[in-house]
Design a protein around this motif. Sequence first.
Motif, PDB file in Angstrom:
ATOM      1  N   ILE A 188       0.855  -1.187   0.000  1.00 48.31           N
ATOM      2  CA  ILE A 188       0.000   0.000   0.000  1.00 48.31           C
ATOM      3  C   ILE A 188       0.889   1.233   0.000  1.00 48.31           C
ATOM      4  CG2 ILE A 188      -1.561   1.385   1.430  1.00 48.31           C
ATOM      5  CD1 ILE A 188      -3.049  -1.140   2.119  1.00 48.31           C
ATOM      6  N   LEU A 189       0.681   2.101  -0.973  1.00 51.61           N
ATOM      7  CA  LEU A 189       1.425   3.360  -1.078  1.00 51.61           C
ATOM      8  C   LEU A 189       0.483   4.509  -0.744  1.00 51.61           C
ATOM      9  CD1 LEU A 189       3.459   1.510  -2.440  1.00 51.61           C
ATOM     10  CD2 LEU A 189       3.806   3.255  -4.195  1.00 51.61           C
ATOM     11  N   LEU A 190       0.874   5.336   0.217  1.00 50.66           N
ATOM     12  CA  LEU A 190       0.057   6.465   0.642  1.00 50.66           C
ATOM     13  C   LEU A 190       0.616   7.758   0.075  1.00 50.66           C
ATOM     14  CD1 LEU A 190      -0.507   5.545   4.404  1.00 50.66           C
ATOM     15  CD2 LEU A 190      -1.978   5.038   2.453  1.00 50.66           C
ATOM     16  N   MET A 191      -0.233   8.499  -0.642  1.00 51.68           N
ATOM     17  CA  MET A 191       0.134   9.792  -1.205  1.00 51.68           C
ATOM     18  C   MET A 191      -0.769  10.876  -0.632  1.00 51.68           C
ATOM     19  SD  MET A 191       0.868   9.251  -5.290  1.00 51.68           S
ATOM     20  CE  MET A 191       1.691  10.864  -5.382  1.00 51.68           C
ATOM     21  N   GLY A 192      -0.424  12.110  -0.956  1.00 57.99           N
ATOM     22  CA  GLY A 192      -1.295  13.241  -0.685  1.00 57.99           C
ATOM     23  C   GLY A 192      -1.502  14.000  -1.980  1.00 57.99           C
ATOM     24  N   HIS A 193      -2.467  14.909  -1.978  1.00 54.34           N
ATOM     25  CA  HIS A 193      -2.686  15.768  -3.146  1.00 54.34           C
ATOM     26  C   HIS A 193      -1.629  16.880  -3.122  1.00 54.34           C
ATOM     27  CE1 HIS A 193      -6.594  13.722  -3.044  1.00 54.34           C
ATOM     28  NE2 HIS A 193      -6.668  14.024  -4.325  1.00 54.34           N
ATOM     29  N   TYR A 194      -0.413  16.481  -3.412  1.00 53.71           N
ATOM     30  CA  TYR A 194       0.731  17.374  -3.304  1.00 53.71           C
ATOM     31  C   TYR A 194       1.565  17.270  -4.568  1.00 53.71           C
ATOM     32  CZ  TYR A 194       4.653  19.878  -1.180  1.00 53.71           C
ATOM     33  OH  TYR A 194       5.634  20.801  -0.896  1.00 53.71           O
ATOM     34  N   GLY A 195       2.079  18.410  -5.048  1.00 56.77           N
ATOM     35  CA  GLY A 195       2.845  18.406  -6.288  1.00 56.77           C
ATOM     36  C   GLY A 195       1.933  18.062  -7.446  1.00 56.77           C
TER      37      GLY A 195
ATOM     38  N   LYS B 236      -5.484  -5.885   8.006  1.00 52.93           N
ATOM     39  CA  LYS B 236      -6.252  -7.106   7.728  1.00 52.93           C
ATOM     40  C   LYS B 236      -5.448  -8.081   6.869  1.00 52.93           C
ATOM     41  CE  LYS B 236     -10.630  -8.651   5.674  1.00 52.93           C
ATOM     42  NZ  LYS B 236     -11.139  -9.363   6.868  1.00 52.93           N
ATOM     43  N   LEU B 237      -4.737  -7.552   5.851  1.00 55.57           N
ATOM     44  CA  LEU B 237      -4.007  -8.388   4.900  1.00 55.57           C
ATOM     45  C   LEU B 237      -2.505  -8.416   5.176  1.00 55.57           C
ATOM     46  CD1 LEU B 237      -5.875  -7.369   1.616  1.00 55.57           C
ATOM     47  CD2 LEU B 237      -6.368  -9.273   3.155  1.00 55.57           C
ATOM     48  N   ASP B 238      -2.057  -7.659   6.195  1.00 56.66           N
ATOM     49  CA  ASP B 238      -0.640  -7.567   6.567  1.00 56.66           C
ATOM     50  C   ASP B 238       0.227  -7.128   5.385  1.00 56.66           C
ATOM     51  OD1 ASP B 238       1.096  -7.593   8.708  1.00 56.66           O
ATOM     52  OD2 ASP B 238       1.832  -9.615   8.280  1.00 56.66           O
ATOM     53  N   LEU B 239      -0.149  -5.998   4.792  1.00 56.27           N
ATOM     54  CA  LEU B 239       0.557  -5.463   3.635  1.00 56.27           C
ATOM     55  C   LEU B 239       1.483  -4.324   4.072  1.00 56.27           C
ATOM     56  CD1 LEU B 239      -2.403  -5.175   1.090  1.00 56.27           C
ATOM     57  CD2 LEU B 239      -0.860  -7.109   1.452  1.00 56.27           C
ATOM     58  N   PRO B 240       2.743  -4.320   3.651  1.00 60.23           N
ATOM     59  CA  PRO B 240       3.635  -3.203   3.980  1.00 60.23           C
ATOM     60  C   PRO B 240       3.045  -1.878   3.484  1.00 60.23           C
ATOM     61  CG  PRO B 240       4.870  -5.033   3.064  1.00 60.23           C
ATOM     62  CD  PRO B 240       3.422  -5.375   2.877  1.00 60.23           C
ATOM     63  N   VAL B 241       3.294  -0.833   4.257  1.00 61.57           N
ATOM     64  CA  VAL B 241       2.774   0.498   3.927  1.00 61.57           C
ATOM     65  C   VAL B 241       3.942   1.449   3.698  1.00 61.57           C
ATOM     66  CG1 VAL B 241       1.344   2.435   4.696  1.00 61.57           C
ATOM     67  CG2 VAL B 241       0.717   0.073   5.329  1.00 61.57           C
ATOM     68  N   ILE B 242       3.890   2.179   2.588  1.00 61.44           N
ATOM     69  CA  ILE B 242       4.957   3.103   2.200  1.00 61.44           C
ATOM     70  C   ILE B 242       4.363   4.477   1.936  1.00 61.44           C
ATOM     71  CG2 ILE B 242       6.698   3.617   0.428  1.00 61.44           C
ATOM     72  CD1 ILE B 242       6.936   0.563   0.001  1.00 61.44           C
ATOM     73  N   PHE B 243       5.035   5.506   2.414  1.00 64.03           N
ATOM     74  CA  PHE B 243       4.617   6.894   2.171  1.00 64.03           C
ATOM     75  C   PHE B 243       5.440   7.478   1.033  1.00 64.03           C
ATOM     76  CE2 PHE B 243       5.216  11.492   3.058  1.00 64.03           C
ATOM     77  CZ  PHE B 243       3.907  11.908   2.888  1.00 64.03           C
TER      78      PHE B 243
END
Length: 296
Positions: free
Chosen positions: A116-123, A225-232
């Motif tokens: 899972i990759l977490l982004m923001g409305h940035y750039g 729930k799925l034990d997925l690595p999270v990246i920002f």
Amino acid sequence: MWSKVEYALLYAWVKVHALLPMRVLYGLADVLYLLIYKVARYRVKVVRRNLAASFPDKDQRELRQLEHRFYHHFADYVVETLKLMHISLAELQRRAYVKNPELVDRLMEKGHTCFILLMGHYGNWEWFSGSSSRFEDSRIYQIYRPLNNRAFDRLFIRLRTKFGSFGIKKQDTIRDILRLKQEKIRSVVIFLADQTPSKANLHYWTEFLHQDTPILTGPERIARKLDLPVIFLDTRKERRGYYSVELQLVTEYPRETAENEITERYARLLERMILRDPAYWLWTHKRWKYKHEEKK
């Protein structure tokens, strides 16, 4: 029938503009800035309210300077997104590059296949989320909410999937990500997680930019729930027309984290990124339309 005609006209208009060189498009962006900001006054009241509440220590002159810079960037974002219709993959990745894609490769070597990759409305988030070749032998999926206007929805799907990425409708998120994990498809799933939760999903609040703010918890719930690595995705605007992203690991093993810990880490990373240069966040968004007491 009308939606097909509307889409054809919209597609033709975007295609013509996308054929223009970037230097010409940025000239148009300078004009668009005046039309959006000075003439149409697009969401100026929202932007001013958001900036004033987020930066209580800034005086009016500083706030207006920040406001002007935001609208200049917003105009750039518009023409840059149009350019997706006619830009090569090599040019796109030269202008919007990932500094350390090897982070995903290292985690895959340890046995992980879905992230899972977490982004923001940035750039310019559109430039980063549309290319499946940013991570070797991996697919990119984007969570999206279909637009009400069918013509615009069809256009944005076309732009976002041009280079081989895939879209996942918001209502299909859990089902589709579960399938990716079960079938061990090497994939990254991008969430633009700084949107305002619906009123029924005001589950977690934190202080964010000096305000009591609800944060989406859906990505964390799926990750745990799925034990997925999270990246920002820590994004920078290097200069006009050039962006970079540094991948920052939030957690490799979400099930070992406390409830809301991932969400809180995301909020802090996002806040730090915005404070580094606030002009490049989407200040037109009505981010603080709910009050904390509404969750009760």
